[in-house]
Scaffold this motif. Structure first.
Motif, PDB file in Angstrom:
ATOM      1  N   ARG A 389       9.045   2.602  -3.519  1.00 12.37           N
ATOM      2  CA  ARG A 389       9.324   2.200  -2.133  1.00 12.37           C
ATOM      3  C   ARG A 389       8.378   1.059  -1.699  1.00 12.37           C
ATOM      4  O   ARG A 389       8.798   0.074  -1.101  1.00 12.37           O
ATOM      5  CB  ARG A 389       9.150   3.415  -1.215  1.00 12.37           C
ATOM      6  CG  ARG A 389      10.243   3.442  -0.179  1.00 12.37           C
ATOM      7  CD  ARG A 389      10.267   4.673   0.691  1.00 12.37           C
ATOM      8  NE  ARG A 389       9.019   5.138   1.234  1.00 12.37           N
ATOM      9  CZ  ARG A 389       8.462   6.304   0.911  1.00 12.37           C
ATOM     10  NH1 ARG A 389       9.057   7.108   0.027  1.00 12.37           N
ATOM     11  NH2 ARG A 389       7.341   6.668   1.457  1.00 12.37           N
ATOM     12  N   ASP A 392       9.492  -2.056  -3.403  1.00  8.57           N
ATOM     13  CA  ASP A 392      10.739  -2.568  -2.803  1.00  8.57           C
ATOM     14  C   ASP A 392      10.446  -3.302  -1.497  1.00  8.57           C
ATOM     15  O   ASP A 392      10.883  -4.435  -1.284  1.00  8.57           O
ATOM     16  CB  ASP A 392      11.701  -1.418  -2.503  1.00  8.57           C
ATOM     17  CG  ASP A 392      12.449  -1.004  -3.772  1.00  8.57           C
ATOM     18  OD1 ASP A 392      12.300  -1.728  -4.790  1.00  8.57           O
ATOM     19  OD2 ASP A 392      13.154   0.028  -3.732  1.00  8.57           O
ATOM     20  N   GLU A 393       9.726  -2.600  -0.637  1.00 10.64           N
ATOM     21  CA  GLU A 393       9.465  -3.190   0.683  1.00 10.64           C
ATOM     22  C   GLU A 393       8.628  -4.448   0.565  1.00 10.64           C
ATOM     23  O   GLU A 393       8.816  -5.423   1.279  1.00 10.64           O
ATOM     24  CB  GLU A 393       8.795  -2.172   1.608  1.00 10.64           C
ATOM     25  CG  GLU A 393       9.755  -1.054   1.946  1.00 10.64           C
ATOM     26  CD  GLU A 393       9.492  -0.456   3.306  1.00 10.64           C
ATOM     27  OE1 GLU A 393       8.701  -1.053   4.065  1.00 10.64           O
ATOM     28  OE2 GLU A 393      10.077   0.588   3.600  1.00 10.64           O
ATOM     29  N   GLN A 396      10.737  -7.258  -0.437  1.00 12.05           N
ATOM     30  CA  GLN A 396      11.555  -7.702   0.695  1.00 12.05           C
ATOM     31  C   GLN A 396      10.713  -8.586   1.624  1.00 12.05           C
ATOM     32  O   GLN A 396      11.140  -9.632   2.108  1.00 12.05           O
ATOM     33  CB  GLN A 396      12.080  -6.496   1.479  1.00 12.05           C
ATOM     34  CG  GLN A 396      13.145  -6.919   2.471  1.00 12.05           C
ATOM     35  CD  GLN A 396      13.399  -5.840   3.525  1.00 12.05           C
ATOM     36  OE1 GLN A 396      12.723  -4.820   3.544  1.00 12.05           O
ATOM     37  NE2 GLN A 396      14.366  -6.094   4.357  1.00 12.05           N
ATOM     38  N   GLN A 449      18.295  -6.284  11.659  1.00 14.07           N
ATOM     39  CA  GLN A 449      17.198  -5.555  11.009  1.00 14.07           C
ATOM     40  C   GLN A 449      16.025  -5.378  11.988  1.00 14.07           C
ATOM     41  O   GLN A 449      15.454  -4.297  12.100  1.00 14.07           O
ATOM     42  CB  GLN A 449      16.744  -6.341   9.772  1.00 14.07           C
ATOM     43  CG  GLN A 449      15.690  -5.626   8.967  1.00 14.07           C
ATOM     44  CD  GLN A 449      15.162  -6.513   7.835  1.00 14.07           C
ATOM     45  OE1 GLN A 449      15.778  -7.523   7.478  1.00 14.07           O
ATOM     46  NE2 GLN A 449      14.032  -6.123   7.280  1.00 14.07           N
ATOM     47  N   ASN A 453      14.770  -1.787  13.541  1.00 13.68           N
ATOM     48  CA  ASN A 453      13.384  -1.394  13.360  1.00 13.68           C
ATOM     49  C   ASN A 453      12.701  -1.013  14.666  1.00 13.68           C
ATOM     50  O   ASN A 453      12.001  -0.003  14.751  1.00 13.68           O
ATOM     51  CB  ASN A 453      12.641  -2.557  12.695  1.00 13.68           C
ATOM     52  CG  ASN A 453      11.441  -2.059  11.933  1.00 13.68           C
ATOM     53  OD1 ASN A 453      10.566  -1.444  12.538  1.00 13.68           O
ATOM     54  ND2 ASN A 453      11.421  -2.275  10.625  1.00 13.68           N
ATOM     55  N   THR A 511       5.133   2.516   5.971  1.00  9.62           N
ATOM     56  CA  THR A 511       4.702   1.412   5.106  1.00  9.62           C
ATOM     57  C   THR A 511       3.887   0.393   5.891  1.00  9.62           C
ATOM     58  O   THR A 511       3.147  -0.403   5.309  1.00  9.62           O
ATOM     59  CB  THR A 511       5.921   0.666   4.527  1.00  9.62           C
ATOM     60  OG1 THR A 511       6.696   0.173   5.615  1.00  9.62           O
ATOM     61  CG2 THR A 511       6.741   1.578   3.642  1.00  9.62           C
ATOM     62  N   LEU A 513       5.126  -2.164   7.242  1.00  8.93           N
ATOM     63  CA  LEU A 513       5.700  -3.504   7.028  1.00  8.93           C
ATOM     64  C   LEU A 513       6.773  -3.857   8.059  1.00  8.93           C
ATOM     65  O   LEU A 513       7.128  -5.020   8.225  1.00  8.93           O
ATOM     66  CB  LEU A 513       6.298  -3.606   5.618  1.00  8.93           C
ATOM     67  CG  LEU A 513       5.279  -3.771   4.495  1.00  8.93           C
ATOM     68  CD1 LEU A 513       5.993  -3.761   3.150  1.00  8.93           C
ATOM     69  CD2 LEU A 513       4.519  -5.076   4.653  1.00  8.93           C
ATOM     70  N   GLY A 514       7.305  -2.862   8.772  1.00  7.90           N
ATOM     71  CA  GLY A 514       8.427  -3.076   9.706  1.00  7.90           C
ATOM     72  C   GLY A 514       8.139  -4.155  10.737  1.00  7.90           C
ATOM     73  O   GLY A 514       8.874  -5.152  10.835  1.00  7.90           O
TER      74      GLY A 514
END
Ligand code: ADP
Length: 549
Positions: A389, A392-393, A396, A449, A453, A511, A513-514
């Protein structure tokens, strides 16, 4: 008002000021000069009119004196010694009057009875006290008297200049009263002489008039005595014409001057304002972030210097900005790498511990191995998932594609995002307040997105106590805004500066990161993401984009 227009107007004003000062001044001077000229002309004309009247009087006096001394009169006096009325007949005076160029002639006896009248033969035998009164005059000069005459207008009184002389023969006396009528003939003569309109007045009655002049006029009056006046009327038309002519030339001059000044003003203004406008535009662009802006105008002097300095400044600004951006990027990535390493290290410890436990248990031949193996495999799988995860993030975040811009109606976008929350979790209410027609140029997917979020964060913040998410869409003159407000616990001040940093999270399994991704997306769109929060009052995230009309 633009600088160019203002300069042109200033030039026009500058051209008008001297004209505005000069016109009244010159006109006053001109009027004074012209009216002095007219005054002089009138004075001399009036003087020559008076002279002409005096001359007429002198001629009449001489004619009467010559008549009195003529042998014809001596004969008459002699003959009339015995019987005046027989010697002098009604038609005696007329030829005598004509021969001497006179227009008034009466012969009286000593008592004042008319013996013969050249100007009114019917008077014979009657007294004429008015005319006879002239015989009492001491002065040898003709005097003004109203004389009765008969002409085509009938019997009327006409003023005349007359003088009286006695003709004595022995003890008999004959009175000769003669002179000239102040009539049409004199008026015409005076009009020719003075170029004026001449009227002879007896009291208020006009007796004769000659000549005509154009209006406007001004009059002079010559009093002759006994209520007899000669009025001379002069024209001011020439004077007015001259004044108007000058005024017209001035107006023409003013018009031409004005046009020329405006033209000159515009030309000069263009020369001055072109570089200034180019500079203003350049500054505006730099303000919008176009650091490589160079102003290209061909100009010298102070403005040229300014342009050169501006261009040098933007060049420097650009390289400085580039250096700054590069070093910021390096620092940011160093920070991201440090945090990523930290994130990756976290799951590695439980993985390592699980494997060490398994090895130790197996070495010891512990019978619980299968159970422990299962448990450790579970932990390892979970941590590996977490690692995936994180990776992945991160990928991104690192490979955020360039936004594909298109006009997006933010109201519709917000509604479609909120439809995902048609059935919100227990205790949470979702409300929206949408202004229609707020459009921004944006990448629809990336903006979706961001909104997902923000709404998800709001819900997560209120997971414990419940509350309301309020989504508002509104547009100002320049900006399109979406606001996501919750009634959760809010963000403590010490976290507020950090929530946009990558990997900053206060959530178990978060995470961090949002918001970092959301902030970056908005930055790439030329917009921004702000947060406002009062502790205990919930948080309010506002995303702003340049509005597309
Ligand atoms: P994550 O949700 O994975 O933690 P985010 O970047 O979205 O990552 O959020 C970072 C942090 O900002 C969150 O962990 C939380 O502490 C804080 N935060 C974000 N939204 C809210 C909110 N609506 N109310 C309170 N805190 C919030």
């Amino acid at each position: 008002m633009r600088l160019r227009t203002r300069l042109a107007l200033a030039f026009a004003l500058l051209a008008l000021v001297p004209l505005a000062v000069m016109v009244p001044f010159t006109l006053t001077r001109l009027r004074a000069t012209l009216s002095r000229g007219l005054d002089a002309r009138m004075e001399s004309a009036t003087a020559s009119g008076q002279e002409a009247i005096d001359r007429t009087a002198a001629t009449a006096r001489r004619a009467v004196e010559e008549l009195v001394e003529s042998p014809a009169l001596e004969d008459l006096a002699r003959e009339s010694r015995e019987s005046p009325s027989r010697a002098i007949r009604a038609d005696t005076a007329r030829p005598l009057m004509k021969s001497r160029g006179l227009t008034v002639l009466a012969l009286f006896d000593r008592k004042g009875t008319t013996l013969s009248s050249g100007h009114l033969p019917a008077r014979r035998g009657d007294p004429d006290p008015v005319l006879f009164a002239v015989t009492k005059e001491k002065s040898p000069q003709p005097v003004p008297v109203k004389v009765s005459v008969r002409d085509n207008q009938g019997l009327r009184e006409v003023p005349a200049l007359v003088t009286a002389r006695p003709v004595d023969y022995g003890d008999s006396r004959l009175w000769v009263v003669g002179g000239v009528l102040l009539d049409q003939g004199l008026a015409a003569h005076l009009a020719r002489l003075t170029q004026a309109e001449v009227a002879i007045l007896s009291g208020k009655t006009e007796v004769a008039r000659a000549g005509a002049v154009l209006a406007p006029t001004v009059a002079r009056v010559l009093p002759l005595g006994e209520g007899v006046t000669v009025r001379l009327v002069f024209s001011r038309a020439a004077e007015r014409e001259a004044t108007l002519g000058v005024l017209r030339s001035f107006l023409l001059l003013a018009g031409l001057g004005l046009g020329f000044a405006v033209l000159l003003g515009l030309l000069m203004a263009r020369r001055i304002t072109q570089p200034v406008e180019a500079l203003t535009e350049g500054v505006r662009r730099v303000g919008q972030g176009e650091m490589d802006e160079q102003v290209r105008v061909d100009t010298t002097g102070e403005v040229g210097e300014l342009v050169k300095t501006f261009n040098r400044m933007t060049t420097e600004l650009r390289s400085t900005t580039e250096r700054l951006v590069a070093s910021e990027r390096v620092a940011a990535w160093q920070e991201v790498a440090r945090r990523l390493a930290h994130e990756i290290k976290n799951p590695l410890t439980p993985i390592r511990m699980s494997i060490e436990t398994l090895v130790a248990v197996q070495d010891a031949g512990d019978a619980r191995f299968p159970a422990i193996f299962k448990q450790s495999a579970g932990v390892i799988l979970e941590e590996v998932d977490r690692l995936r995860r994180i990776v992945d993030e991160f990928s991104q975040f690192a490979r955020l594609p360039k936004p594909q811009l298109e006009p997006v109606d933010l109201g519709e976008l917000a509604k479609s995002v909120l439809s995902l929350y048609a059935t919100p979790p227990e205790g949470i209410e979702v409300r929206s307040d949408v202004q229609a027609g707020v459009v921004a140029k944006a990448d629809r997917d990336q903006l979706t997105q961001v909104l997902v979020n923000l709404v998800k964060n709001a819900e997560e913040a209120m997971a414990q106590g419940g509350g309301t998410v309020h989504v508002r869409v509104r547009g100002t003159e320049r900006e399109a805004q979406v606001e996501v407000q919750d009634s959760g616990p809010g963000i403590p001040p010490e976290h507020r500066a950090r929530i946009f940093e990558p990997y900053f999270t206060t959530k178990e399994g978060g995470t961090g990161l949002g918001l970092a991704i959301a902030a970056r997306i908005l930055q790439e769109h030329g917009g921004k993401l702000d947060v406002g929060s009062e502790p205990g009052q919930g948080a309010c995230f506002t995303l702003s984009l340049p509005r597309a009309h």
